[in-house]
Design a protein around this motif. Structure first.
Motif, PDB file in Angstrom:
ATOM      1  N   PHE A   1      36.127  37.002  40.556  1.00  0.00           N
ATOM      2  CA  PHE A   1      35.659  37.339  39.210  1.00  0.00           C
ATOM      3  C   PHE A   1      36.771  37.688  38.214  1.00  0.00           C
ATOM      4  O   PHE A   1      36.476  38.006  37.068  1.00  0.00           O
TER       5      PHE A   1
ATOM      6  N   CYS B   1      30.403  32.600  33.447  1.00  0.00           N
ATOM      7  CA  CYS B   1      30.896  32.327  34.798  1.00  0.00           C
ATOM      8  C   CYS B   1      29.731  32.023  35.736  1.00  0.00           C
ATOM      9  O   CYS B   1      29.400  32.812  36.641  1.00  0.00           O
TER      10      CYS B   1
ATOM     11  N   ASN C   1      24.318  38.594  39.786  1.00  0.00           N
ATOM     12  CA  ASN C   1      25.308  39.562  39.344  1.00  0.00           C
ATOM     13  C   ASN C   1      24.567  40.728  38.685  1.00  0.00           C
ATOM     14  O   ASN C   1      24.141  40.629  37.535  1.00  0.00           O
TER      15      ASN C   1
ATOM     16  N   TYR D   1      35.740  45.680  35.345  1.00  0.00           N
ATOM     17  CA  TYR D   1      34.815  44.612  34.930  1.00  0.00           C
ATOM     18  C   TYR D   1      33.652  45.187  34.134  1.00  0.00           C
ATOM     19  O   TYR D   1      33.291  44.681  33.070  1.00  0.00           O
TER      20      TYR D   1
ATOM     21  N   PRO E   1      27.881  34.866  44.291  1.00  0.00           N
ATOM     22  CA  PRO E   1      28.949  35.842  44.514  1.00  0.00           C
ATOM     23  C   PRO E   1      29.339  35.925  45.990  1.00  0.00           C
ATOM     24  O   PRO E   1      28.495  35.806  46.881  1.00  0.00           O
TER      25      PRO E   1
ATOM     26  N   GLN F   1      30.286  31.951  39.663  1.00  0.00           N
ATOM     27  CA  GLN F   1      30.483  33.284  40.239  1.00  0.00           C
ATOM     28  C   GLN F   1      29.186  34.097  40.211  1.00  0.00           C
ATOM     29  O   GLN F   1      28.838  34.770  41.197  1.00  0.00           O
ATOM     30  N   ASN F   2      28.481  34.067  39.092  1.00  0.00           N
ATOM     31  CA  ASN F   2      27.268  34.871  38.948  1.00  0.00           C
ATOM     32  C   ASN F   2      26.123  34.377  39.823  1.00  0.00           C
ATOM     33  O   ASN F   2      25.242  35.159  40.198  1.00  0.00           O
TER      34      ASN F   2
ATOM     35  N   LEU G   1      32.348  43.784  43.386  1.00  0.00           N
ATOM     36  CA  LEU G   1      32.617  42.365  43.166  1.00  0.00           C
ATOM     37  C   LEU G   1      34.005  42.028  43.702  1.00  0.00           C
ATOM     38  O   LEU G   1      34.922  42.862  43.644  1.00  0.00           O
TER      39      LEU G   1
ATOM     40  N   CYS H   1      36.576  36.341  34.800  1.00  0.00           N
ATOM     41  CA  CYS H   1      35.242  36.473  34.202  1.00  0.00           C
ATOM     42  C   CYS H   1      35.080  37.798  33.471  1.00  0.00           C
ATOM     43  O   CYS H   1      33.980  38.342  33.382  1.00  0.00           O
TER      44      CYS H   1
ATOM     45  N   ALA I   1      32.223  36.774  30.814  1.00  0.00           N
ATOM     46  CA  ALA I   1      31.381  37.162  31.946  1.00  0.00           C
ATOM     47  C   ALA I   1      30.130  36.312  32.086  1.00  0.00           C
ATOM     48  O   ALA I   1      29.828  35.778  33.162  1.00  0.00           O
TER      49      ALA I   1
END
Length: 568
Positions: free
Chosen positions: A178, A189, A43, A122, A196, A192-193, A173, A181, A186
């Protein structure tokens, strides 16, 4: 508004089993890439480390990128907005992007304007910290006109609207992945990070932090014939010598990014006949960053390296200037880079149009440095070779990453500083940690728990507006931003901040160049906050069996990885 005022607007349009792909996709086996700095996250909004941005660029894409000439080109949009095609408003207060119809995320869902709007929100969450926040300066709102149209409105006429969502630092993203997140959530996560969902040529199949990233061809990629490689890996860690040898001597890898090795080793490796070194010159400058805040471990955690306490050794510009004067940049370049670099005094060394006539740092002056320290009140009163003031010795902690060239530089600089009465403690940090952005680590470049740190930095594209904005006061890493931020030095200068705002609204190219040079000089020649050392070529190693690579010093080196193929 004449086209002369838009220098940056030149455009060039244009590990799991896989299903059977037609038309070339997935036909060339595995692409093996090695980084001397291991990937810490995928990310790029949570890390300013180039190695993380590049690894993420295999998967995540911006709306537009910078090609090998530094020109803006479309990636996820139908064309580059301009005043002529209606994409940039006549008052330069908005830019409208038209998304290519039918784009899909790698999970098969539709890519829409809502994802772009979400990505802006975000990054702009105030309680999380965003490593790329400087790219969003001057934006009033980002809105979805419809599913395929994004409109960005600026707070004032924007001279260079190609910052947010242009280049590998600010990709899109997926909102669905996300949306939970945001803000303080953030960094937590992990799923997700680390994996992705993207629109790029590859998708993630495995990730071991600070070790290896595994990818497979994205079955939803918009070009059905690409990528030609079925799988890919980025293996990180070790050092630049080992990475380069993996391509040039053992043939274990196809591509080694950041082959930061001296000319003698390059010649030795070329003799094996397995590969070649490729280089592109852009703005990549090896430099020393000086911490203007106090990194002392005696301070409470959360107050070290923050604006609350100034650095008692480096707050006087005369000390910072003396440190610069003691360095022989020509000797550093001869030892570390040869023809692959040149001694440099600017943080904006290119394009030439923007480069300040700033060459004073190129001449080493040991005696002049001693005199400056005398004037600043730092004297060696007890004859031990170390200057002191008010009972405090002039002792600095100097940190950098594990890299043979940088360790050579550290040793030489320590010796020159000893000549002027400065004691230097050297610290070497794993690059995966140093550039990783982990808010819990004491050893990141952002936390800067040292007086001096050395690394390289550059900007994407050919316009330095956003890059210089990265040093405004509000971009300082601090606990409130989870130690994420681009102003590592904690530089706080209202005049600099005002020039940054002025640059964003200045359209005349000559005036822009004047402002850029002023800002460059404020942090180098005048303020001595950053001490540039060497303008480095982006040196990487490529196997003779790899084709399709185009050297790009203005964006991710992996910018056209979808076009890479195995030479038969």
């Amino acid at each position: 508004m004449k086209t002369k005022t838009m220098l940056w607007m030149g455009t060039a349009l244009a590990l799991a089993s896989l299903p059977a792909f037609a038309d070339g996709r997935g036909t060339d086996g595995e692409l093996r890439i090695t980084f001397p700095q291991a990937t810490s996250t995928l990310n790029p909004y949570l890390s300013s480390g180039t190695k993380d941005v590049y690894a993420a660029s295999m998967v995540l894409e911006p709306l537009a990128g910078f090609d090998e000439n530094g020109a803006v080109y479309p990636r996820l949009v139908t064309e580059i907005p301009s005043v002529e095609n209606g994409g940039i408003s006549a008052d330069f207060k908005s830019i409208t992007w038209k998304i290519i119809p039918g784009l899909k995320w790698s999970d098969g869902t539709a890519f829409t304007a809502a994802d772009v709007v979400f990505t802006g929100a975000y990054c702009n969450e105030t309680d999380s910290g965003c490593a790329q926040a400087f790219k969003f300066d001057g934006i009033e709102k980002i809105e979805a006109v419809d599913d395929l149209t994004v409109k960005i409105t600026f707070t004032a006429p924007k001279a260079n609207p190609f910052n947010a969502f242009v280049g590998s630092q600010t990709p899109i993203l997926q909102k669905a992945q996300f949306e939970n997140c945001m803000g303080a959530a953030a960094a937590a996560c992990t799923e997700q990070n680390f994996a992705p969902i993207g629109t790029g040529p590859f998708r993630v199949t495995g990730f071991v932090v600070n070790d290896i990233v595994q990818y497979e061809a994205n079955p939803e990629y918009r070009d059905p014939a690409k990528p030609e490689f079925a799988t890919a890996i980025i293996k990180g860690g070790g050092d630049s010598i080992a990475s380069a040898r993996g391509v040039m001597e053992t043939g274990e890898f196809d591509y080694a990014w950041n082959a930061q090795i001296n000319p003698e080793l390059q010649a030795q490796m070329l003799a094996a006949g397995k590969g070649s070194f490729i280089m592109g010159f852009g703005t990549n400058t090896e430099r020393l960053e000086l911490n203007l805040t106090d990194p002392s471990p005696d301070l409470p955690e959360g107050e070290r390296s923050t604006a609350k306490y100034p650095n008692p050794r480096l707050s006087d510009v005369r000390v910072r200037r003396a440190l610069s004067m003691a360095i022989d940049r020509t000797a550093l370049n001869e030892i570390g880079y040869g023809a692959g670099g040149s001694p440099n005094c600017n943080v904006v060394p290119a394009p030439a149009f923007y480069a300040s006539d700033n060459t004073g740092c190129l001449t080493q002056d040991i005696e002049g440095a001693k005199k400056l320290l005398d004037e600043a009140g730092w004297v060696d009163s007890d004859g031990d070779g170390i200057r002191e003031k008010d009972g405090m010795p002039l002792k600095l902690l100097f940190q950098t990453t594990n890299n043979p060239v940088r360790q050579d530089f550290q040793a030489l600089i320590k010796g020159w500083w000893a000549e002027i009465g400065v004691e230097t403690e050297l610290k070497v940090i794993d690059p995966g940690v140093f550039f990783g952005g982990d808010p819990s680590s004491p050893d990141t470049a952002e936390k800067f728990y040292a007086d001096v740190e050395m690394h390289a930095n550059n900007f994407d594209g050919t316009d330095p507006e956003a890059y210089l904005a990265a040093l405004t006061t509000d971009k300082a890493p601090r606990p409130e931003t989870n130690w994420i931020g681009t102003n590592y030095n904690r530089y706080a200068n209202p005049d600099y901040d005002a020039l940054s705002a002025k640059l964003a609204q200045t359209f005349d190219m000559d005036e822009r160049a004047t402002i850029v040079k002023q800002m460059n000089d404020m942090i180098t020649k005048d303020g001595m906050v950053t001490l540039p050392l060497i303008l480095r070529g982006n040196l990487s190693a490529m196997s003779n069996t790899l084709g399709g690579v185009k050297v790009n010093a203005w964006d991710s080196e992996l910018w056209n990885v979808a076009d890479w193929y195995r030479v038969k």
